[in-house]
Design an enzyme around this catalytic site. Structure first.
Site, short mmCIF file in Angstrom:
data_model
loop_
_atom_site.label_atom_id
_atom_site.label_comp_id
_atom_site.label_asym_id
_atom_site.label_seq_id
_atom_site.Cartn_x
_atom_site.Cartn_y
_atom_site.Cartn_z
CE LYS A 160 -3.89 -2.33 2.09
NZ LYS A 160 -4.43 -2.90 3.33
CD GLN B 183 -3.92 -4.75 6.44
OE1 GLN B 183 -4.02 -3.72 5.79
NE2 GLN B 183 -4.09 -5.93 5.88
CG ASP C 283 -10.45 -0.70 4.52
OD1 ASP C 283 -10.01 -1.17 3.46
OD2 ASP C 283 -9.84 -0.76 5.62
N1 LIG Z 1 -8.58 -2.91 6.48
C1 LIG Z 1 -8.28 -3.84 5.58
N2 LIG Z 1 -8.51 -3.59 4.27
C2 LIG Z 1 -8.20 -4.53 3.33
O1 LIG Z 1 -8.42 -4.30 2.12
C3 LIG Z 1 -7.61 -5.76 3.75
C4 LIG Z 1 -7.38 -5.95 5.10
N3 LIG Z 1 -7.73 -4.99 6.00
N4 LIG Z 1 -6.83 -7.11 5.53
C5 LIG Z 1 -6.37 -8.14 4.61
C6 LIG Z 1 -7.14 -8.13 3.32
C7 LIG Z 1 -6.40 -8.79 2.18
N5 LIG Z 1 -6.17 -7.74 1.20
C8 LIG Z 1 -5.38 -7.87 0.05
C9 LIG Z 1 -5.02 -6.78 -0.71
C10 LIG Z 1 -4.19 -6.91 -1.80
C11 LIG Z 1 -3.69 -8.13 -2.16
C12 LIG Z 1 -2.74 -8.24 -3.30
O2 LIG Z 1 -2.28 -7.25 -3.82
N6 LIG Z 1 -2.38 -9.46 -3.78
C13 LIG Z 1 -1.47 -9.67 -4.89
C14 LIG Z 1 -0.24 -10.46 -4.50
C15 LIG Z 1 0.27 -10.27 -3.11
C16 LIG Z 1 1.30 -11.36 -2.71
O3 LIG Z 1 2.10 -11.78 -3.55
O4 LIG Z 1 1.26 -11.75 -1.53
C17 LIG Z 1 -2.16 -10.47 -5.98
O5 LIG Z 1 -3.16 -11.13 -5.68
O6 LIG Z 1 -1.69 -10.41 -7.11
C18 LIG Z 1 -4.06 -9.22 -1.43
C19 LIG Z 1 -4.91 -9.09 -0.35
C20 LIG Z 1 -6.67 -6.58 1.67
N7 LIG Z 1 -7.25 -6.73 2.85
#
Ligand SMILES: Nc1nc(=O)c2c([nH]1)NC[C@@H]1CN(c3ccc(C(=O)N[C@@H](CCC(=O)O)C(=O)O)cc3)C=[N+]21
Ligand SMILES: NC(=O)C1=CN([C@@H]2O[C@H](COP(=O)(O)OP(=O)(O)OC[C@H]3O[C@@H](n4cnc5c(N)ncnc54)[C@H](OP(=O)(O)O)[C@@H]3O)[C@@H](O)[C@H]2O)C=CC1
Ligand SMILES: [Mg+2]
Length: 305
Positions: free
Chosen positions: A66, A110, A133
């Site tokens: 982020k 988070q 969010d």
């Molecule tokens: N307040 C809050 N807001 C959220 O939006 C939130 C949270 N808490 N807690 C956890 C979950 C999970 N989440 C992700 C965001 C981006 C990827 C992401 O960018 N993934 C990449 C790869 C990441 C990697 O390689 O580990 C992909 O899928 O290509 C994944 C998971 C947001 N979350």
């Protein structure tokens, strides 16, 4: 081999890819353009507060990503890393300060939070106008009532990913697998808003297979590899895999067998490179919008209502 298929089979069908990396880069570029124009005209650079309680390794990875996105978008990131033993009172005090800080346009706490902290109380203590969010009860209610304000990033990102590839959703039969507050439930509200006939399934659903077999659009957000079997996918369906599962070798994979589902689906999102990057792009978009900016999107959003 003892197969009942003829020796010469049809050329294997392969779905087109819902490219989250391309779509998210295009969104972040537009957010960046809009912010730089605003700043050049004397406007204040949007600020995003990212609050992390504890040192959960997965959360640290997301928070780092982020920060990088903020740099690319031209958003000022302010990080608040709190100890895992932080009390709810201390966290609520910080949120109050951020609510009152005119340099902060967006606040993200988070999830998950440590057990001593009530996530609902924290989520609803964030100023709804800074709730990038989209988890505040007021913003979820607005989405449910067709008055969308700040919208949860992952479901908004799924809709943006479909729009980016020119896919129409209205009147399609959509199924959402999983009904959590942060993904499944608001996902069903987004699909309903876009005019899809929407089925929501969850832990208590008995006939998941039957529902998936009827769906033109399958959005899976459970966090269990294999929960949706590829042979249930209707030929020509759109498959969006939100699930993220970490394998023994450290790599991540979705909830649906990508190779097998690609033989049936018309479109499919990969993991990584599908919904994940879209979630992060929507966070940048929501922050710019919370700062009052209008962003010209690189796609036509699904019409609502
Ligand atoms: N307040 C809050 N807001 C959220 O939006 C939130 C949270 N808490 N807690 C956890 C979950 C999970 N989440 C992700 C965001 C981006 C990827 C992401 O960018 N993934 C990449 C790869 C990441 C990697 O390689 O580990 C992909 O899928 O290509 C994944 C998971 C947001 N979350
Ligand atoms: N790509 C991205 O940007 C993001 C990805 N994720 C990933 O998405 C997945 C889901 O996340 P999240 O919603 O937070 O997870 P949760 O664990 O909070 O929710 C999972 C949901 O799936 C339901 N469920 C469990 N088993 C089944 C089943 N057999 N059939 C149908 N539904 C079932 C649960 O039911 P019940 O409510 O009854 O427990 C729950 O509603 C995870 O893999 C997570 O890592 C999450 C956020 C963003
Ligand atoms: Mg059905």
């Amino acid at each position: 081999m003892n197969s009942n298929k003829p020796a010469t089979t049809q050329a294997a069908h392969s779905a087109r890819i819902l490219d989250g990396n391309a779509a998210s880069a295009a969104v972040i570029e537009r957010v960046h353009d809009s912010i730089e124009r605003h700043v050049a005209a004397g406007g204040r650079r949007p600020g995003l507060a990212v609050v992390l309680v504890g040192a959960d390794p997965a959360s640290q990875i997301y928070v780092r990503a982020k920060r990088r996105d903020c740099e690319r978008a031209g958003i000022e990131a302010r990080d608040f890393d709190l100890d895992a033993s932080t009390s709810q009172e201390t966290l609520l005090d910080l949120i109050q300060q951020l609510n009152d800080d005119p340099a902060i346009d967006g606040i993200l706490v988070q999830l998950p939070l440590p057990a001593q902290i009530d996530e609902v109380a924290v989520t609803n203590s964030i100023d709804a106008d800074k709730d990038v969010d989209g988890f505040h009860a007021f913003n979820v209610g607005r989405l449910a009532l067709r008055q969308p304000g700040l919208r949860p990033c992952t479901p908004r990102g799924v809709m943006a990913l479909l729009s980016f590839h020119g896919l129409e959703i209205r009147s399609k039969h959509a199924i959402v697998v999983g009904a959590s507050n942060i993904v499944g439930r608001p996902m069903s509200l987004e699909l309903l808003l876009a005019g899809a006939t929407t089925t929501v399934t969850h832990r208590f659903t008995h006939d998941l297979e039957d529902h998936v077999r009827q769906a033109d659009v399958v959005v899976c957000a459970v966090g269990k590899p294999g929960v949706v079997r590829p042979e249930w996918i209707q030929p020509g369906a759109i498959v969006v895999d939100v699930g993220i599962n970490r394998m023994a070798d450290g790599r991540i994979t979705g909830d649906i067998d990508f190779e097998a589902a690609s033989q049936r689906a018309a479109w499919i999102s990969p993991v990584p490179g599908g919904v994940g990057p879209m979630t992060r792009a929507m966070l940048m978009l929501n922050t710019a919008e919370a700062a009052g900016l209008q962003v010209e999107l690189p796609y036509h959003p699904h019409s609502t209502g």
